[in-house]
Design a protein around this motif. Structure first.
Motif, PDB file in Angstrom:
ATOM      1  N   PHE A 101       0.832  -1.197   0.000  1.00 14.91           N
ATOM      2  CA  PHE A 101       0.000   0.000   0.000  1.00 14.91           C
ATOM      3  C   PHE A 101       0.873   1.256   0.000  1.00 14.91           C
ATOM      4  O   PHE A 101       0.557   2.247  -0.678  1.00 14.91           O
ATOM      5  N   THR A 102       1.990   1.221   0.733  1.00 21.18           N
ATOM      6  CA  THR A 102       2.925   2.339   0.728  1.00 21.18           C
ATOM      7  C   THR A 102       3.510   2.549  -0.660  1.00 21.18           C
ATOM      8  O   THR A 102       3.660   3.688  -1.126  1.00 21.18           O
ATOM      9  N   TYR A 120      -3.353  14.993   3.480  1.00 21.55           N
ATOM     10  CA  TYR A 120      -2.815  13.921   2.633  1.00 21.55           C
ATOM     11  C   TYR A 120      -1.405  13.542   3.082  1.00 21.55           C
ATOM     12  O   TYR A 120      -1.058  12.363   3.147  1.00 21.55           O
ATOM     13  N   ILE A 121      -0.603  14.550   3.388  1.00 23.53           N
ATOM     14  CA  ILE A 121       0.757  14.276   3.852  1.00 23.53           C
ATOM     15  C   ILE A 121       0.725  13.494   5.159  1.00 23.53           C
ATOM     16  O   ILE A 121       1.478  12.528   5.349  1.00 23.53           O
ATOM     17  N   LEU A 122      -0.167  13.887   6.080  1.00 23.06           N
ATOM     18  CA  LEU A 122      -0.289  13.180   7.356  1.00 23.06           C
ATOM     19  C   LEU A 122      -0.736  11.740   7.133  1.00 23.06           C
ATOM     20  O   LEU A 122      -0.227  10.817   7.781  1.00 23.06           O
ATOM     21  N   PHE A 123      -1.670  11.531   6.199  1.00 24.70           N
ATOM     22  CA  PHE A 123      -2.140  10.179   5.893  1.00 24.70           C
ATOM     23  C   PHE A 123      -0.991   9.318   5.365  1.00 24.70           C
ATOM     24  O   PHE A 123      -0.805   8.172   5.794  1.00 24.70           O
ATOM     25  N   CYS A 124      -0.188   9.873   4.449  1.00 26.88           N
ATOM     26  CA  CYS A 124       0.942   9.122   3.885  1.00 26.88           C
ATOM     27  C   CYS A 124       1.972   8.782   4.960  1.00 26.88           C
ATOM     28  O   CYS A 124       2.508   7.668   4.991  1.00 26.88           O
ATOM     29  N   VAL A 130       3.057   2.744   9.794  1.00 21.49           N
ATOM     30  CA  VAL A 130       2.458   1.432  10.049  1.00 21.49           C
ATOM     31  C   VAL A 130       3.223   0.347   9.295  1.00 21.49           C
ATOM     32  O   VAL A 130       3.536  -0.725   9.845  1.00 21.49           O
ATOM     33  N   ALA A 131       3.545   0.617   8.020  1.00 18.22           N
ATOM     34  CA  ALA A 131       4.286  -0.366   7.222  1.00 18.22           C
ATOM     35  C   ALA A 131       5.666  -0.639   7.828  1.00 18.22           C
ATOM     36  O   ALA A 131       6.087  -1.792   7.929  1.00 18.22           O
ATOM     37  N   LEU A 132       6.362   0.408   8.261  1.00 18.24           N
ATOM     38  CA  LEU A 132       7.672   0.235   8.884  1.00 18.24           C
ATOM     39  C   LEU A 132       7.581  -0.548  10.190  1.00 18.24           C
ATOM     40  O   LEU A 132       8.442  -1.381  10.491  1.00 18.24           O
ATOM     41  N   THR A 133       6.507  -0.299  10.940  1.00 19.87           N
ATOM     42  CA  THR A 133       6.325  -0.995  12.217  1.00 19.87           C
ATOM     43  C   THR A 133       6.168  -2.493  12.007  1.00 19.87           C
ATOM     44  O   THR A 133       6.822  -3.307  12.671  1.00 19.87           O
ATOM     45  N   PHE A 134       5.295  -2.882  11.073  1.00 21.64           N
ATOM     46  CA  PHE A 134       5.076  -4.313  10.825  1.00 21.64           C
ATOM     47  C   PHE A 134       6.310  -4.958  10.209  1.00 21.64           C
ATOM     48  O   PHE A 134       6.638  -6.106  10.521  1.00 21.64           O
ATOM     49  N   TRP A 135       7.010  -4.230   9.340  1.00 19.65           N
ATOM     50  CA  TRP A 135       8.251  -4.763   8.764  1.00 19.65           C
ATOM     51  C   TRP A 135       9.261  -5.018   9.866  1.00 19.65           C
ATOM     52  O   TRP A 135       9.900  -6.081   9.906  1.00 19.65           O
ATOM     53  N   ALA A 136       9.435  -4.055  10.776  1.00 24.33           N
ATOM     54  CA  ALA A 136      10.406  -4.205  11.860  1.00 24.33           C
ATOM     55  C   ALA A 136      10.003  -5.315  12.818  1.00 24.33           C
ATOM     56  O   ALA A 136      10.857  -6.085  13.285  1.00 24.33           O
TER      57      ALA A 136
END
Length: 301
Positions: A101-102, A120-124, A130-136
């Motif tokens: 999604f990122t 929009y910037i805050l949403f991105c 979130v993506a970095l958190t799950f990856w880590a």
């Protein structure tokens, strides 16, 4: 050297010699347990085998030899996989979904020159976080599944140093490759034939991680923004500004497409291939009853 152990009620193994020495030192198994190596056809008590006699404590608490199997399955201080726990990779698929999604947001953001709305910037930023958190989290749990005997570095260090700018371009090679080497070493220690993790995939994923950092840095430093228009163009009227704006957008889009095609997309694809390969290896080790670290949250009841 690999050794088989028995209490007269079936045998276990093979185990590396250093594992048996450690169990004797910590009194997790009795020296009365019988063993034989691959070259020896006769079963002998551990106290009678020269390789182990020096590691037997002077005072040994009484323990029936039949207790060996249960002690091996879950010794007090060991990091062994309990037989009723299995690897679960739900968090990997969540990490892949949020990462994808990122990547989609990065695609739709091509040509952006800093005039997006604050929401929009805050949403991105939230999606990226979130993506970095799950990856880590997944990377940390994968490191945790390695017993300390084969893990090259501690899980928190392996993951934490990946967030240090520029240093992570070096550290990613130790972090990505370390998991693959640890899984392969675990299979080698237990004499498993066949499947091994593909360290070439881990190396390629590391290289593309570095390329993504490089292209993002170039994009951040060189891609023009709205604030650059007055410095790059002579503006006399709104028509001049519209032309300058369109040209700035086209220039920014070129940077973004370049970074996406040569950095983000191949890096994401190689990371998926690497982690799926490591996932298969963990399942292979589990299916062959290889001890894994029970502290890892990749193991579910």
């Amino acid at each position: 050297m690999q050794w088989w152990l028995t209490t007269g009620e079936g045998s276990e193994g093979p185990f590396p010699e250093e594992h048996i020495i450690e169990w004797l030192k910590t009194e997790q198994i009795s020296p009365e347990v019988k063993a034989r190596c691959d070259k020896d056809a006769d079963w002998r008590a551990l106290r009678e085998i020269d390789e182990f006699t020096q590691y037997i404590p002077a005072i040994v608490p009484p323990a029936p030899p039949s207790a060996f199997v249960s002690e091996y399955r879950q010794p007090p201080n060991a990091e062994l996989l309990v037989s009723d726990r299995r690897p679960v990779f739900d968090i990997l698929f969540v990490a892949i979904a949020t990462g994808g999604f990122t990547l989609l947001l990065e695609f739709f953001d091509i040509g952006a020159i800093g005039d997006e709305s604050g929401r929009y910037i805050l949403f991105c930023l939230c999606v990226c976080a979130v993506a970095l958190t799950f990856w880590a989290m997944f990377h940390y749990r994968l490191w945790c599944i390695l017993p300390s005997s084969v893990a090259e570095i501690k899980p928190n260090v392996a993951v934490g140093f990946l967030f240090i700018p520029f240093f992570n371009c070096y550290w990613v090679f130790k972090s990505y490759l370390g998991i693959s080497r640890g899984l392969n070493r675990l299979a080698d220690d237990h004499g498993l034939p066949g499947m091994r993790t593909n360290t070439g995939l881990a190396m390629a994923a590391s290289i593309l991680f570095v390329s993504t950092v490089f292209f993002d840095f170039i994009d951040f430093c060189c891609s023009p923004t709205v604030e650059d228009i007055p410095n790059l163009y002579v503006i006399y009227n709104s028509y001049d500004y519209q032309n300058a704006y369109a040209e700035t957008v086209a220039t920014a889009a070129g940077f973004d497409i370049f970074a996406l095609i040569l950095g983000s997309i191949p890096s994401f694809v190689l990371w998926i291939l690497m982690t799926l390969n490591q996932k298969r290896m963990v399942e292979y080790l589990y299916d062959n009853n290889v001890p894994l670290n029970s502290k890892s949250k990749l193991l579910a009841d």
